[in-house]
Design a protein around this motif. Structure first.
Motif, mmCIF file in Angstrom:
data_model
loop_
_atom_site.group_PDB
_atom_site.id
_atom_site.type_symbol
_atom_site.label_atom_id
_atom_site.label_comp_id
_atom_site.label_asym_id
_atom_site.label_seq_id
_atom_site.Cartn_x
_atom_site.Cartn_y
_atom_site.Cartn_z
ATOM 1 N N VAL A 189 -8.516 1.287 2.348
ATOM 2 C CA VAL A 189 -7.134 0.792 2.348
ATOM 3 C C VAL A 189 -6.544 0.856 3.758
ATOM 4 O O VAL A 189 -6.015 -0.123 4.269
ATOM 5 C CB VAL A 189 -6.281 1.596 1.337
ATOM 6 C CG1 VAL A 189 -4.829 1.172 1.398
ATOM 7 C CG2 VAL A 189 -6.829 1.405 -0.070
ATOM 8 N N ALA A 228 -8.548 -0.238 -7.262
ATOM 9 C CA ALA A 228 -9.034 -0.022 -5.902
ATOM 10 C C ALA A 228 -10.507 0.370 -5.950
ATOM 11 O O ALA A 228 -11.032 0.713 -7.005
ATOM 12 C CB ALA A 228 -8.223 1.084 -5.227
ATOM 13 N N LEU A 230 -8.838 -5.329 -0.933
ATOM 14 C CA LEU A 230 -8.118 -4.118 -1.303
ATOM 15 C C LEU A 230 -8.249 -3.819 -2.791
ATOM 16 O O LEU A 230 -8.104 -2.682 -3.217
ATOM 17 C CB LEU A 230 -6.631 -4.271 -0.949
ATOM 18 C CG LEU A 230 -6.340 -4.296 0.553
ATOM 19 C CD1 LEU A 230 -4.956 -4.856 0.825
ATOM 20 C CD2 LEU A 230 -6.473 -2.894 1.131
ATOM 21 N N LEU A 285 0.866 -1.176 0.000
ATOM 22 C CA LEU A 285 0.000 0.000 0.000
ATOM 23 C C LEU A 285 0.902 1.225 0.000
ATOM 24 O O LEU A 285 1.844 1.305 0.792
ATOM 25 C CB LEU A 285 -0.877 -0.006 1.249
ATOM 26 C CG LEU A 285 -1.660 -1.298 1.469
ATOM 27 C CD1 LEU A 285 -2.379 -1.247 2.816
ATOM 28 C CD2 LEU A 285 -2.644 -1.520 0.325
#
Lengths: 221, 221
Positions: free
Chosen positions: B136, B56, B38, A94
């Motif tokens: 996230v 995403a 995610l 991430l």
């Protein structure tokens, strides 16, 4: 003669138009990403209606193999020879920036375009089934009882050429707006890994069964 | 009155024909799977050509949100109102049977069908962008500088209703052929988890930046 690595020719479908620096066409990198993945997402359309199905797969050389029940909608549709898009995504991290706008992810993905053909010869079918099994746990095939004729007949195997494919890769820290670097906001990467936990034995395990090293010390990537 | 959990009506597209016992239509379970993921894989077709793009996403109530550059092929295609299929897959484990035929995976997946609409009101756009960021890293939005008007204008946000969706779940040990249970072959499950490694600070981090707890102790699922 110099040994140049094999590289696929970008096509209208695989050429990255946005962020072209993330595009990769070397077969070595494409194959590495495919071989590390456990699941692909297969896309196809029936009368304009798209379907995206997660499924296992295998690779042998420059071909990708899918398998399943001859009754599955996925395989029934694909064996008619329609266009297919197979996407594999490995999530590596991430990416946390100072602004929401520049948040991102580090990943390696592959997109394959083509049409599938049914694998008919039993010998090729067996090799493909070995590839599916060893894609998940390398060496697993040799530990198993052999497939029966009924199982081979009951499994539809499809093959897709890896001739029109591309990889896309992002890695590294966030890219923020220049003025934002002075902000006291934490930024960076949270690396992610798909990790194996301790194996869980089948409650009906035969007493003579010994856990193989390939399972005991299973690792991915 | 009894409080029955909300359940979506299966449709021709979401009704599982094979292995129907793996199907789930309760919104609570569908939302849980979406919220843990995610990345989703978005499928759409342009003149019969399917595309599957990893991206995403965020969820607010009974809507799924996608975002990106107005120049992306994905978003340009979807905003025209074509049919879309969004698939989310969480891989929970490898299921090792005594035969190749019964190898499987434990997973939780969701498939959503529908059409996307462009989110125009700035206020709804901001709420959606918050959802992307907090999907996230929960709480991340509040740590960031606010989005600028230019960023909001430069981000295309699409919304897809979660009215036609289903989940599919497999868990537990392998199901082998009865005769195979006596074989001295190890069988069971290798559980898999997406785990966060130690965060890597941006090399250009401002000295006053403190790593937030949400990042330091990041966990998924």
């Amino acid at each position: 003669m110099s040994q140049s690595p094999s590289r696929l020719q970008p096509t209208v479908r695989t050429q990255l138009k946005r962020l072209p620096k993330r595009g990769r066409y070397e077969t070595e990198q494409i194959y590495q990403i495919l071989d590390e993945a456990l699941v692909c997402h297969v896309g196809f359309a029936v009368e304009g209606q798209p379907y995206v199905i997660p499924t296992a797969f295998g690779r042998i050389g420059d071909r990708l193999y899918l398998h399943g029940s001859p009754a599955s909608r996925l395989l029934r549709s694909l064996q008619a020879g329609i266009e297919v898009c197979v996407t594999v995504t490995l999530l590596d991290g991430l990416v946390l920036a100072r602004s929401a706008f520049h948040h991102s992810m580090n990943y390696r993905s592959v997109v394959v375009f083509g049409t599938a053909t049914v694998v008919e010869p039993i010998a090729e079918k067996v090799i493909a089934l070995k590839a599916f099994t060893d894609q998940v746990v390398p060496g697993r095939w040799d530990e198993l009882r052999s497939p029966t004729e009924a199982e081979l007949n009951g499994t539809l195997v499809l093959s897709i050429p890896l001739s029109e494919a591309s990889a896309k890769v992002r890695s590294g820290p966030p890219i923020d707006d220049p003025a934002d670097y002075a902000l006291p906001i934490w930024a960076g990467e949270i690396p992610l890994r798909l990790t194996a936990q301790s194996p869980i034995a089948d409650p009906q395990l035969a007493t003579a069964s010994v856990i193989p090293d390939s399972v005991q010390n299973y690792q991915r990537g």
